[in-house]
Design a protein around this motif. Structure first.
Motif, PDB file in Angstrom:
ATOM      1  N   ARG A 157      -4.133   3.964  16.117  1.00 59.99           N
ATOM      2  CA  ARG A 157      -5.096   2.938  16.915  1.00 59.99           C
ATOM      3  C   ARG A 157      -6.039   3.537  17.840  1.00 59.99           C
ATOM      4  N   PRO A 166       0.760  -1.275  -0.063  1.00 57.61           N
ATOM      5  CA  PRO A 166       0.000   0.014  -0.153  1.00 57.61           C
ATOM      6  C   PRO A 166       0.925   1.194  -0.050  1.00 57.61           C
ATOM      7  N   LEU A 197      -9.987   0.873   9.844  1.00 59.40           N
ATOM      8  CA  LEU A 197      -9.488  -0.358   9.530  1.00 59.40           C
ATOM      9  C   LEU A 197     -10.082  -1.162  10.760  1.00 59.40           C
ATOM     10  N   LYS A 248      -3.333  -2.094  -1.664  1.00 58.66           N
ATOM     11  CA  LYS A 248      -2.343  -2.859  -2.208  1.00 58.66           C
ATOM     12  C   LYS A 248      -2.449  -2.483  -3.806  1.00 58.66           C
ATOM     13  N   TYR A 250      -0.631   5.575  10.740  1.00 54.94           N
ATOM     14  CA  TYR A 250      -1.554   4.575  11.508  1.00 54.94           C
ATOM     15  C   TYR A 250      -2.058   5.111  12.973  1.00 54.94           C
ATOM     16  N   PRO A 268       2.089   4.993   1.387  1.00 53.86           N
ATOM     17  CA  PRO A 268       2.286   5.282   2.839  1.00 53.86           C
ATOM     18  C   PRO A 268       1.156   5.761   3.397  1.00 53.86           C
ATOM     19  N   PHE A 269       0.723   5.539   4.894  1.00 52.15           N
ATOM     20  CA  PHE A 269      -0.198   6.219   5.574  1.00 52.15           C
ATOM     21  C   PHE A 269       0.139   6.371   7.043  1.00 52.15           C
ATOM     22  N   ASP A 312      -7.485   2.496  13.114  1.00 52.67           N
ATOM     23  CA  ASP A 312      -7.681   0.834  13.291  1.00 52.67           C
ATOM     24  C   ASP A 312      -8.644   0.838  14.492  1.00 52.67           C
ATOM     25  N   LEU A 371      -7.458  -3.408   2.771  1.00 57.05           N
ATOM     26  CA  LEU A 371      -6.083  -3.766   2.216  1.00 57.05           C
ATOM     27  C   LEU A 371      -5.573  -4.178   0.866  1.00 57.05           C
ATOM     28  N   PRO A 372      -6.638  -5.082   0.397  1.00 51.71           N
ATOM     29  CA  PRO A 372      -6.494  -5.620  -0.896  1.00 51.71           C
ATOM     30  C   PRO A 372      -6.723  -4.374  -1.878  1.00 51.71           C
ATOM     31  N   GLY A 422      -9.589  -5.422   7.708  1.00 52.01           N
ATOM     32  CA  GLY A 422      -9.070  -5.053   6.606  1.00 52.01           C
ATOM     33  C   GLY A 422      -8.807  -5.869   5.441  1.00 52.01           C
TER      34      GLY A 422
END
Ligand code: FES
Ligand code: FES
Lengths: 167, 270
Positions: B10, B3, B31, B42, B8, B5-6, B53, B38-39, B34
């Motif tokens: 939580r 992926p 998230l 990507k 993150y 950059p990001f 998250d 996430l797919p 995921g």
């Protein structure tokens, strides 16, 4: 960001990019190369590992999501004296692999199946492994190996590291 | 594939999640498991600059009876829903459908709230929820509100959810012993449905027959008039607008919708 992950009983803290996938963390940061990346699209299951007792496809989990967790890879199955896990032993005895690429994921997924259901039918094994592809198409022997592992006793559904290491 | 950059973040509570969404606006994505997000990250089809998250909010994971309804927390994983004794007794269509999502590894990660918020027209659980009826409970800066499932999925990956809102719960009527059916056509067992049909209590919903999951209203009206299952199911594709792709053309999807609706209704009546 920092992640602290216990892999095969060994905890370590590493500085990683948030976008690092668990599969790459295991292979490149922890140097554990049994976990293969086949499709990279959540399809093939070659990257299957066990996180906190459940099988997951590590190409579709961030290392960040495993922070604080327990991961078991194929390397963590073998005993200190090199003794194979019952599922590994059954794959060897029943010729459950050809090229071996899918095998680490198959073995981890099979342990997940047996953890859920210690005495599965042929069909239940096939359904339990629906997320794992074998490009050599050796499915019959894989299923035979999982059934043989089930017959070998309850240890076939056990994940060693989650029991030896305290939470 | 990796992926972009990001950042993150939580969070430990829904309030924190809402605050993070309010702060970062449209740049942020939630998230959970995921397994939808996430797919596409990507593939760089989604490039959020902040991921919030929410998978650590364990109090979002529950299945319980509340009055005439079953309430399912948005963080409930498909594998948890599949095994929930409460769900199996009170609303068996839902755990059955949860067990038809993907494969065991996917079901260990994917969450009900995630699949509801993602709004893929081919997703299993929204199809079952649309047939069941009920509401999606969402929380935003102004508190909670309930959106009926019939108005929640508004189009291709679009929902009634505002950018600063979080899906916290799904509520469905208790169907108990009422008959139900879920029929899904795939080329491989763990694939997305090419078409799927869910039927319960005279309501029918279809996956992959339009921009979002849709009700087979002509079938439902025919059933209400007392038509036979065969007659009603023959109308299942009326008013739908399926797309063509490498798996099926439109006419084949229409055929599948009629066929799977008939099978689902027959199961429900058995
Ligand atoms: S590499 Fe993860 S599922 Fe194929
Ligand atoms: S043994 Fe070659 S991919 Fe399975």
């Amino acid at each position: 960001m920092q992640v602290s992950i216990t892999v095969n009983g060994q905890q370590r803290t590493d500085e990683v990019e948030p976008r690092l996938l668990l599969a790459h963390y295991l292979r490149d940061v922890r140097g554990l190369r049994a976990t293969n990346v086949g499709c990279d699209t959540t399809s093939c299951g070659a990257c299957t590992v066990i996180v906190d007792g459940l099988t997951v496809k590590s190409c579709t989990v961030l290392a960040a999501q495993a922070d604080g967790g327990q991961v078991t890879t194929l390397e963590g199955l073998t005993g200190p004296d090199g003794e194979l896990h019952p599922v590994q032993a059954a794959f060897r005895a029943e010729h459950g692999l050809q090229c071996g690429f899918c095998t680490p994921g198959m073995v981890m997924a099979a342990i997940g199946v047996l953890a859920d259901n210690p005495d599965p039918s042929d069909r239940e094994v096939r359904e339990g492994l629906e997320g794992n592809l074998c490009r050599c198409t050796g499915y019959h022997n894989i299923v035979r190996a999982v059934l043989a592992a089930a017959r070998s006793g309850p240890a076939a559904g056990r994940v060693p590291q989650t029991q030896e290491v305290e939470a | 594939m990796i992926p972009a950059p990001f950042e993150y973040v939580r969070v430990r509570s829904v309030d924190e999640a809402v605050a993070a969404l309010t702060e970062h606006g449209e740049e942020a994505k939630l998230l959970a498991g995921g397994h939808s997000l996430l797919p596409i990250m990507k593939l760089r089809l989604a490039v959020p600059s902040v991921l919030v998250d929410i998978s650590g909010i364990r109090e979002l994971s529950y299945v319980r009876v509340e009055g005439d309804e079953v309430a399912v927390g948005a963080g409930t994983r498909h594998s948890e829903l599949e095994r929930s004794e409460v769900a199996r007794t009170e609303v068996p269509l839902l755990p059955h459908t949860a067990g038809r999502v993907g494969d065991p590894q996917v079901r260990h990660r994917g969450t009900l709230g995630g699949t509801v918020a993602h709004s893929d027209p081919a997703s299993d659980l929204p199809t079952a929820l649309l047939a069941l009826g009920g509401t999606v409970v969402v929380q935003g800066p102004g508190g909670r509100r309930e959106v009926p499932v019939t108005g929640f999925w508004t189009g291709f990956f679009e929902t009634a959810l505002a950018p600063d809102e979080v899906v916290v719960e799904v509520r469905v009527p208790r169907t108990g012993g009422a008959g139900w059916g879920y029929e899904k056509f795939t080329r491989r067992e763990n694939d997305w449905p090419i078409v799927a049909a869910a039927a319960v209590q005279g309501r029918v919903a279809l996956a992959n027959m339009g921009g979002s999951v849709v009700r087979a209203t002509a079938t439902e009206e025919a059933l209400a008039r007392g038509a036979s299952i065969a007659e009603a199911a023959a109308l299942a594709d009326e008013g739908t607008s399926p797309t063509a792709d490498m798996h099926a053309d439109q006419e084949y999807r229409r055929h599948l919708a009629r066929l799977l609706t008939r099978r689902a209704l027959e199961k429900a009546a058995a």
